[in-house]
Design an enzyme around this catalytic site. Structure first.
Site, PDB file in Angstrom:
ATOM      1  CD  GLU A 100      -3.029  -0.957   2.289  1.00 59.62           C
ATOM      2  OE1 GLU A 100      -2.889  -0.098   3.177  1.00 59.62           O
ATOM      3  OE2 GLU A 100      -4.008  -1.726   2.235  1.00 59.62           O
ATOM      4  CD  GLU A 155      -3.954  -5.775   3.769  1.00 58.76           C
ATOM      5  OE1 GLU A 155      -4.788  -5.059   4.359  1.00 58.76           O
ATOM      6  OE2 GLU A 155      -2.752  -5.481   3.683  1.00 58.76           O
TER       7      GLU A 155
HETATM    8  O1  AHR Z   1      -4.942  -5.423   7.665  1.00 60.60           O
HETATM    9  C1  AHR Z   1      -4.771  -4.220   8.361  1.00 60.60           C
HETATM   10  C2  AHR Z   1      -4.057  -3.164   7.540  1.00 60.60           C
HETATM   11  O2  AHR Z   1      -4.878  -2.807   6.466  1.00 60.60           O
HETATM   12  C3  AHR Z   1      -2.772  -3.586   6.878  1.00 60.60           C
HETATM   13  O3  AHR Z   1      -1.672  -3.444   7.709  1.00 60.60           O
HETATM   14  C4  AHR Z   1      -2.672  -2.626   5.730  1.00 60.60           C
HETATM   15  O4  AHR Z   1      -1.957  -3.168   4.644  1.00 60.60           O
HETATM   16  C5  AHR Z   1      -4.099  -2.289   5.387  1.00 60.60           C
HETATM   17  O5  AHR Z   1      -4.308  -0.939   5.293  1.00 60.60           O
END
Ligand code: AHR
Length: 508
Positions: free
Chosen positions: A175, A294
């Site tokens: 990110e 994610e």
């Molecule tokens: O999963 C929690 C957070 O969400 C992670 O660290 C990040 O990559 C995302 O913003």
């Protein structure tokens, strides 16, 4: 179309893709109580000789998670991996700027790799290219993957780990478009360093695959431009583009919340189209796939957690209880629907990670030193991972539809089916998004010939906000439905209003 009737047609020849098992992957970050107090809890009665909780290992094994992304997430942005290897008594305590916590480094690369063995998962290792860079990535790769004969591979051996880990999947940053990242980059800054890191890492070890970061989400200022630039610069060196998606329901609008998986489906398809375009533009013969590494629901405590991290004063805590989302029944429906979308897009999505695994945004919750329980979202993940392996079949669905605040023509019924060639079984995962009606699903499975129904499992609940806790762990729990009388020509399942379902058939 009648509001309480729908039709599902499946044909074993309407195939989408062989499903890559890594689509059932997950994520373990040094964040809150995910590692310390979750995975690792040396004073817990079930802790093994390395301090890992056996009850957690057992529950992760139930989920059958083939790949785990490590060690972050945002945590990676200031992580120095060398701090977490070698004699424990010499490991430094460092501030983790992402979550304003103290990282003790008691757990590092070798311990996590040892835990992964216990849960039968391979690693996706993320390297810190935001604040460190190419050499750091190469050193970690050498430490992990080379047998011996270089400084870092011999260092691993000196630390007591003779065999190289041969980690195949490496993510170059996380990110890095986000303003919350230490080392945030512009699209071109990231594209260049990701490409050069990928190129160098592959030169050092030509067996590896590289995951490059897409935007943190569709709302990012540079969304679109970021993906295009990364693909333009790095097309020949990247294997996967990493997407992230979390859904929210702050307005407590269930129909609209459930409709958001249409957007999820669109998101995957649009990135797929961009990849195709960039393939042509780069005159490439290679395919790049999606790593949706994610995905989940995240909003219950999000503002409160962000605020507490922002306002934190010294002393910073070790493993504070943050991002501990209490998942309710409707969250499990959305999780189930996201899994349906992932499986239906399994031609594009080869890796995915539900974020995360233990305590943080998690299906598995623990009390440090105490009990363990399964959150509502555990169940769709469990059944999809257990019975969703094989070849995804393209369903033809005729369903009544509804309009919600942000979406029109949302089908009440969404589904995907998976053909397990080895067992000669079909698993159908389907959801009824109607808040009002049970829906009778008429099924046409003629192409399968003779079959028998093995089971129909459902998640149903009168209360959208029902939550499992340590003391009431079965408020949201799957039930076995009665199998209807049927023939191949006349097969109907009643899908309860607001329900996620798995139906399994054995082909004779
Ligand atoms: O999963 C929690 C957070 O969400 C992670 O660290 C990040 O990559 C995302 O913003």
């Amino acid at each position: 179309m009648e509001r309480d009737k729908a039709k599902l047609i499946l044909d074993k020849d309407y195939q989408i893709s062989k499903i890559d098992n890594r689509i059932f992957g997950s994520f373990v970050e040094h964040l809150g109580r995910c590692v310390y107090g979750g995975v690792y809890d040396p004073s817990h009665p079930s802790a093994d000789e390395e301090g890992f909780r056996q009850d957690v290992i057992d529950m992760v094994n139930e989920l059958n998670v083939p790949m785990i992304r490590l060690p972050g997430g945002n945590f990676v942005s200031t992580y120095i991996w060398e701090d977490g290897v070698g004699p424990r008594e010499k490991r430094p305590r460092k501030p983790d700027l992402a979550w304003k916590s103290i990282e003790t480094n008691e757990i590092g690369t070798n311990e996590l790799m040892s835990w992964l063995k216990k849960v039968n998962a391979e690693a996706m290792m993320t390297v810190n290219i935001g604040t460190r860079g190419i050499l750091d990535a190469l050193n970690l790769l050498d430490y992990c993957n080379r047998s011996e004969g270089t400084f870092y591979s011999d260092l691993r051996r000196a630390h007591g780990f003779k065999d190289p880990y041969k980690i195949k999947t490496w993510a170059v940053g996380n990110e890095l478009d986000g303003v919350w990242q230490v080392g945030q980059k512009t699209p071109m800054e990231y594209a260049r360093i990701a490409r050069e890191t990928a190129k160098a890492m592959k030169r050092q070890d030509n067996t590896i695959e590289i995951v490059a970061a897409a935007s943190a989400g569709m709302e990012s200022d540079t969304f679109g431009e970021w993906e295009q630039t990364v693909l333009q610069e790095g097309y020949e060196f990247i294997d996967y583009l990493s997407l992230h998606q979390y859904y929210l329901n702050k307005e407590k609008d269930t129909p609209n919340f459930l409709a958001k998986t249409l957007e999820f489906d669109d998101y995957i398809k649009s990135i797929g189209s961009l990849i195709d375009y960039m393939k042509i533009k780069n005159k490439s013969k290679r395919d790049i796939h999606i790593s949706l590494d994610e995905w989940n629901v995240w909003y219950h405590n999000r503002d409160k957690d962000n605020q507490s991290v922002k306002e934190r004063q010294e002393p910073w805590p070790i493993a504070p209880a943050i991002l501990e989302e209490p998942y309710n029944f409707e969250d499990a429906l959305v999780t189930g629907a996201m899994l349906i979308a992932l499986l239906r897009n399994s031609d594009r999505v080869k890796i995915a990670a539900f974020a995360q695994l233990v305590n943080v945004l998690a299906p598995i919750m623990t009390e440090t030193g105490g009990g363990i329980w399964k959150q509502s979202i555990f169940y769709p993940i469990y059944y999809s991972s257990r019975y969703g392996r094989g070849t995804a079949l393209q369903p033809i669905i005729k369903s009544p539809k509804y309009d919600s605040k942000d979406f029109t023509d949302v089908p009440f019924i969404d589904a995907v089916a998976v053909l397990n060639e080895k067992e000669n079984e079909i698993s159908i995962f389907c959801i009824n998004k109607s808040t009002e009606e049970d829906i009778l699903l008429n099924c046409d499975f003629k192409s399968f010939g003779e079959f028998e129904i093995i089971e129909h499992i459902a998640l149903e609940n009168k209360d959208c906000y029902a939550v499992n806790t340590l003391y009431a762990p079965t408020k949201v729990t799957p039930i076995k439905k009665t199998i209807p009388n049927y023939t191949a020509m006349d097969l109907n399942f009643s899908l309860g209003k607001l329900s996620w379902n798995m139906i399994r058939l054995k082909i004779k």
